[in-house]
Design a protein around this motif. Structure first.
Motif, mmCIF file in Angstrom:
data_model
loop_
_atom_site.group_PDB
_atom_site.id
_atom_site.type_symbol
_atom_site.label_atom_id
_atom_site.label_comp_id
_atom_site.label_asym_id
_atom_site.label_seq_id
_atom_site.Cartn_x
_atom_site.Cartn_y
_atom_site.Cartn_z
ATOM 1 N N ARG A 103 0.839 -1.206 0.000
ATOM 2 C CA ARG A 103 0.000 0.000 0.000
ATOM 3 C C ARG A 103 0.872 1.253 0.000
ATOM 4 O O ARG A 103 0.629 2.213 -0.734
ATOM 5 N N THR A 104 1.890 1.215 0.847
ATOM 6 C CA THR A 104 2.791 2.369 0.905
ATOM 7 C C THR A 104 3.492 2.585 -0.432
ATOM 8 O O THR A 104 3.636 3.718 -0.903
ATOM 9 N N ARG A 105 3.922 1.500 -1.064
ATOM 10 C CA ARG A 105 4.620 1.602 -2.341
ATOM 11 C C ARG A 105 3.726 2.201 -3.421
ATOM 12 O O ARG A 105 4.153 3.065 -4.187
ATOM 13 N N ARG A 106 2.451 1.783 -3.445
ATOM 14 C CA ARG A 106 1.523 2.326 -4.452
ATOM 15 C C ARG A 106 1.331 3.830 -4.251
ATOM 16 O O ARG A 106 1.281 4.598 -5.216
ATOM 17 N N ILE A 107 1.214 4.226 -2.987
ATOM 18 C CA ILE A 107 1.034 5.659 -2.705
ATOM 19 C C ILE A 107 2.254 6.452 -3.152
ATOM 20 O O ILE A 107 2.146 7.496 -3.796
ATOM 21 N N ILE A 108 3.428 5.903 -2.809
ATOM 22 C CA ILE A 108 4.659 6.611 -3.166
ATOM 23 C C ILE A 108 4.837 6.666 -4.681
ATOM 24 O O ILE A 108 5.206 7.702 -5.247
ATOM 25 N N GLU A 109 4.569 5.539 -5.345
ATOM 26 C CA GLU A 109 4.776 5.487 -6.786
ATOM 27 C C GLU A 109 3.814 6.417 -7.529
ATOM 28 O O GLU A 109 4.163 6.972 -8.575
ATOM 29 N N SER A 110 2.599 6.564 -7.014
ATOM 30 C CA SER A 110 1.598 7.389 -7.704
ATOM 31 C C SER A 110 1.539 8.817 -7.169
ATOM 32 O O SER A 110 0.719 9.617 -7.623
ATOM 33 N N SER A 111 2.370 9.122 -6.207
ATOM 34 C CA SER A 111 2.336 10.455 -5.596
ATOM 35 C C SER A 111 2.721 11.531 -6.608
ATOM 36 O O SER A 111 3.565 11.321 -7.483
ATOM 37 N N HIS A 112 2.087 12.685 -6.480
ATOM 38 C CA HIS A 112 2.435 13.828 -7.317
ATOM 39 C C HIS A 112 3.635 14.579 -6.766
ATOM 40 O O HIS A 112 4.048 15.595 -7.352
ATOM 41 N N GLU A 113 4.170 14.114 -5.651
ATOM 42 C CA GLU A 113 5.379 14.700 -5.088
ATOM 43 C C GLU A 113 6.512 13.682 -5.152
ATOM 44 O O GLU A 113 6.290 12.463 -5.107
ATOM 45 N N ALA A 114 7.724 14.212 -5.290
ATOM 46 C CA ALA A 114 8.884 13.323 -5.284
ATOM 47 C C ALA A 114 9.063 12.740 -3.882
ATOM 48 O O ALA A 114 8.929 13.450 -2.883
ATOM 49 N N PHE A 115 9.354 11.428 -3.815
ATOM 50 C CA PHE A 115 9.593 10.745 -2.538
ATOM 51 C C PHE A 115 11.000 10.164 -2.563
ATOM 52 O O PHE A 115 11.386 9.448 -3.492
ATOM 53 N N ILE A 116 11.770 10.513 -1.521
ATOM 54 C CA ILE A 116 13.143 10.005 -1.405
ATOM 55 C C ILE A 116 13.328 9.474 0.018
ATOM 56 O O ILE A 116 12.907 10.119 0.975
ATOM 57 N N ALA A 117 13.948 8.312 0.119
ATOM 58 C CA ALA A 117 14.272 7.745 1.432
ATOM 59 C C ALA A 117 15.762 7.416 1.475
ATOM 60 O O ALA A 117 16.369 7.105 0.445
ATOM 61 N N PRO A 121 8.865 7.559 -9.079
ATOM 62 C CA PRO A 121 8.851 8.129 -10.445
ATOM 63 C C PRO A 121 8.842 9.660 -10.475
ATOM 64 O O PRO A 121 9.444 10.263 -11.368
ATOM 65 N N LYS A 122 8.155 10.281 -9.515
ATOM 66 C CA LYS A 122 8.137 11.747 -9.511
ATOM 67 C C LYS A 122 9.530 12.299 -9.201
ATOM 68 O O LYS A 122 9.911 13.362 -9.726
ATOM 69 N N ALA A 123 10.302 11.585 -8.406
ATOM 70 C CA ALA A 123 11.686 11.999 -8.156
ATOM 71 C C ALA A 123 12.517 11.867 -9.428
ATOM 72 O O ALA A 123 13.380 12.720 -9.709
ATOM 73 N N GLU A 124 12.267 10.796 -10.211
ATOM 74 C CA GLU A 124 12.955 10.656 -11.500
ATOM 75 C C GLU A 124 12.642 11.844 -12.409
ATOM 76 O O GLU A 124 13.537 12.421 -13.037
ATOM 77 N N GLU A 125 11.341 12.226 -12.464
ATOM 78 C CA GLU A 125 10.925 13.343 -13.313
ATOM 79 C C GLU A 125 11.515 14.669 -12.823
ATOM 80 O O GLU A 125 11.930 15.516 -13.624
ATOM 81 N N THR A 126 11.572 14.851 -11.509
ATOM 82 C CA THR A 126 12.028 16.128 -10.948
ATOM 83 C C THR A 126 13.531 16.315 -11.107
ATOM 84 O O THR A 126 13.988 17.413 -11.477
#
Length: 658
Positions: free
Chosen positions: A358-372, A384-389
């Motif tokens: 569930r967490t992975r789906r949220i992170i992958e579809s988020s409109h914000e970049a997620f980095i850990a 993916p949003k981090a890749e785009e940014t």
């Protein structure tokens, strides 16, 4: 006001208009038909060719003398009639057309045929009475013409003011609708704008909170009372909400509907309030106040209602946007808490897997970049949003140190120090806060990002997670707004606000370093006449060309600003003596000897300049501006196109330039 419309009226007179020196600039059809001259061949002093050769020298001499007096005068002359080439006697009345400043930008010229009376007078003096009667009729006609001209002028002024106000409102509404700022800043911008659109000394946006009206944004005299609360049932604002209509208090001292204590605090001697609607519901009021009674009229009420119509829905949208942002922040926090709970309950493997998915789906579809990243600073997650940014793929990013990938070199040491301190103490001042930082993309470019960081303890190890997004567009918009607030849109020069800031700095430097500087106040001579003759488009081109020419004269370290209209100021720092400032003024006056070429139009203008230097005793910026302004008016009084230097005796020094 030019006579173009007046010359088109079917009046039984030969009519013309001149400039301030008596040169013709307009004539009516009746003159062209009578004289046989075209409009172009009548301009300047070319019309004199239809005067009888015996009358020319007298007319020219008396014409020049009459123009110099500035008072109405009349001439008698013979004019050639084109239809039969005969010369007929006419009385010519020349009347000054004064403006609101007392100047004479032009003259009204009218001719009346008195040939029958004049020829008879030459042979029979008994016709004098008839001639005098005809002249009295002529004088009455001229008075009538001047009255029509005055009415045209007053109507034009009213239309110009109404159009200017409407344009200001439309422009303000457009900028507000495009502003990408948070709700508090948006409402503050609205109240600030109301001070420029109305004669208000203060402006407030109040929103309902239960049975209270709360000052959410305030400007002017009400600025320091942001957060003030008024009872809904004992204030004019509350009554406006209840009655759902705009209300005016002409004199708060004698109005039982107002809250007298609040009026005293914000300095409200009169006020106007109008409801703010959002989807049909009243959410608050927009209010303007003045420190004098009876300060507002129906036009101000219309302005307030027009602004309220826009900002009510805009505030509603921004409230919903703020709620969504708050919801997103709350969800992010919930997500972090969920991950901590899952880590603590690792024995429930199926639940842990479900939660991770569930967490992975949220992170992958988020409109914000997620980095850990882990406690060693290596990246462990990259959505993916981090890749785009940032430009790196997850494969390229995961396993690399975060500080070497996206943190600028100047911030890396502070980042490493902050991580070590957190690992040692478990405390971090940036955790859970929304921050604005610079980050690097794959091209090595610095981009502004908004970031929220959290820390998670898992298996006795710390994991750091961050949601962030690129805010480049928002920063560009903020920069544009700052530029609009400080620079003149026509000339790109510093505006009044930025000018006063630089003037205060110049005063401080002069006092601190014991150096000398000069303030120069100048405007374009007879600019209103140019606007009236050629239109505001040409006037705007002239203002731009005028400012560009001055920028070529002054030093790069000097400040050239536009205060409004045709008024400009120059701050010339680090001069040695008063003569340095006078030299600059002389260079400007000399530069104005060359006409401005505006497309196919050539315009020759002069400029009047007032020069002020800080006196030995302390003065503030307003005092120095007043000194330069007085010197400017002395230059105007001396005939314009010259400069004057302010002296402590409040008399500008005689420094003519021709």
């Amino acid at each position: 006001m030019r006579l173009t419309n007046l010359c088109e009226l079917p009046l039984p007179h030969l009519l013309a208009e001149t400039d301030h020196e008596g040169a013709w600039i307009e004539c009516n059809d009746l003159w062209r038909k009578y004289s046989g001259l075209s409009a172009a061949n009548s301009l300047g002093m070319r019309w004199i060719e239809v005067i009888h050769h015996d009358d020319v020298s007298v007319v020219q001499r008396r014409w020049r003398t009459g123009i110099k007096t500035g008072a109405p005068f009349e001439l008698t002359m013979r004019l050639r009639r084109a239809s039969d080439s005969s010369y007929r006697w006419h009385v010519c009345h020349i009347v000054p057309l004064g403006d609101e400043q007392g100047d004479i930008p032009g003259w009204l010229v009218s001719f009346t045929d008195i040939h029958g009376g004049q020829t008879q007078q030459e042979s029979d003096h008994s016709s004098v009475a008839k001639l005098r009667s005809e002249r009295e009729v002529l004088a009455t006609s001229n008075d009538y013409l001047l009255e029509i001209l005055r009415e045209y002028h007053e109507t034009e002024v009213r239309l110009e003011k109404a159009t200017e106000k409407l344009n200001q409102i439309v422009e303000t509404q457009f900028h507000l609708s495009q502003a990408e700022i948070d709700m508090a800043a948006f409402m503050q911008l609205v109240t600030d704008k109301m001070l420029t659109l109305t004669p208000a000394t203060g402006a407030v946006i109040e929103l309902m909170e239960g049975d209270e009206m709360v000052y959410q944004a305030a400007s002017g005299s009400a600025h320091q009372y942001k957060g003030l609360r008024l009872n809904l049932f004992s204030s004019l604002s509350g009554l406006c909400v209840i009655d759902r209509k705009a209300l005016i208090s002409e004199d708060t001292a004698n109005d039982p509907r107002v809250n007298p204590e609040a009026c005293k605090k914000v300095g409200a001697a009169s006020m106007v309030v109008t409801p703010l609607y959002e989807e049909g519901n009243v959410i608050g009021v927009l209010k303007i106040i003045s420190d004098t009674p009876h300060a507002f009229d129906d036009e101000d009420l219309k302005t307030l209602e027009m602004m309220a119509g826009l900002i009510g829905s805009a505030i509603g949208r921004k409230i919903r946007m703020q709620e969504k942002e708050d919801l997103l922040a709350a969800k992010s926090l919930t997500l972090m808490q969920l991950e901590q709970e899952v880590a603590q309950r690792k024995q429930i493997e199926e639940q842990l897997k479900a939660s991770e998915m569930r967490t992975r789906r949220i992170i992958e579809s988020s409109h914000e970049a997620f980095i850990a990243m882990n406690s060693s600073g290596f990246i462990t997650d990259w959505n993916p949003k981090a890749e785009e940014t940032f430009g790196w793929t997850a494969t390229e990013a995961i396993g690399r140190k975060l500080s070497e990938l996206i943190i600028p070199s100047g911030l890396r040491e502070r980042h490493e120090l902050g991580m070590r301190k957190f690992i040692e103490t478990g405390q971090g001042i940036v955790l859970g806060k929304r921050l604005e930082l610079l980050a690097l993309n794959i091209k090595g470019e610095k981009i502004p990002v908004e970031i929220t960081i959290s820390a998670i303890s898992a298996q006795e190890q710390w994991q750091f997670c961050a949601f962030l997004h690129d805010i480049s567009e928002r920063k560009q918009t903020e920069q544009k707004l700052r530029h609009l607030a400080q620079y003149d849109s026509l000339t790109s020069l510093p505006n009044r606000a930025l000018f006063y800031d630089r003037l205060n700095q110049a005063l401080a430097r002069s006092h601190r370093n014991q150096t000398l500087f000069a303030l120069m106040y100048l405007d374009i001579d007879h600019f209103k006449s140019i606007n009236d003759t050629h239109g505001h488009g040409v006037g705007d081109e002239l203002l731009s060309a005028f400012s560009s020419r001055i920028r070529l004269i002054i030093r790069e370290s000097d400040t050239l600003a536009r205060l409004g209209g045709d008024e400009f100021v120059i701050i010339a720092e680090n001069i040695s003596v008063q003569g340095d400032a006078e030299h600059i003024a002389q260079k400007i006056l000399w530069a104005m000897k060359q006409a401005f070429q505006l497309n196919e139009l050539s315009i020759q203008v002069g400029t009047s300049i007032g020069v002020a230097l800080p006196p030995p005793h302390a003065v503030n910026a307003d005092d120095l501006v007043k000194m330069a302004d007085k010197a400017l008016y002395s230059a105007k009084a001396a005939g314009r196109n010259t400069y004057r230097v302010y002296k402590e005796t409040n008399q500008a020094a005689e420094k003519p330039f021709r």
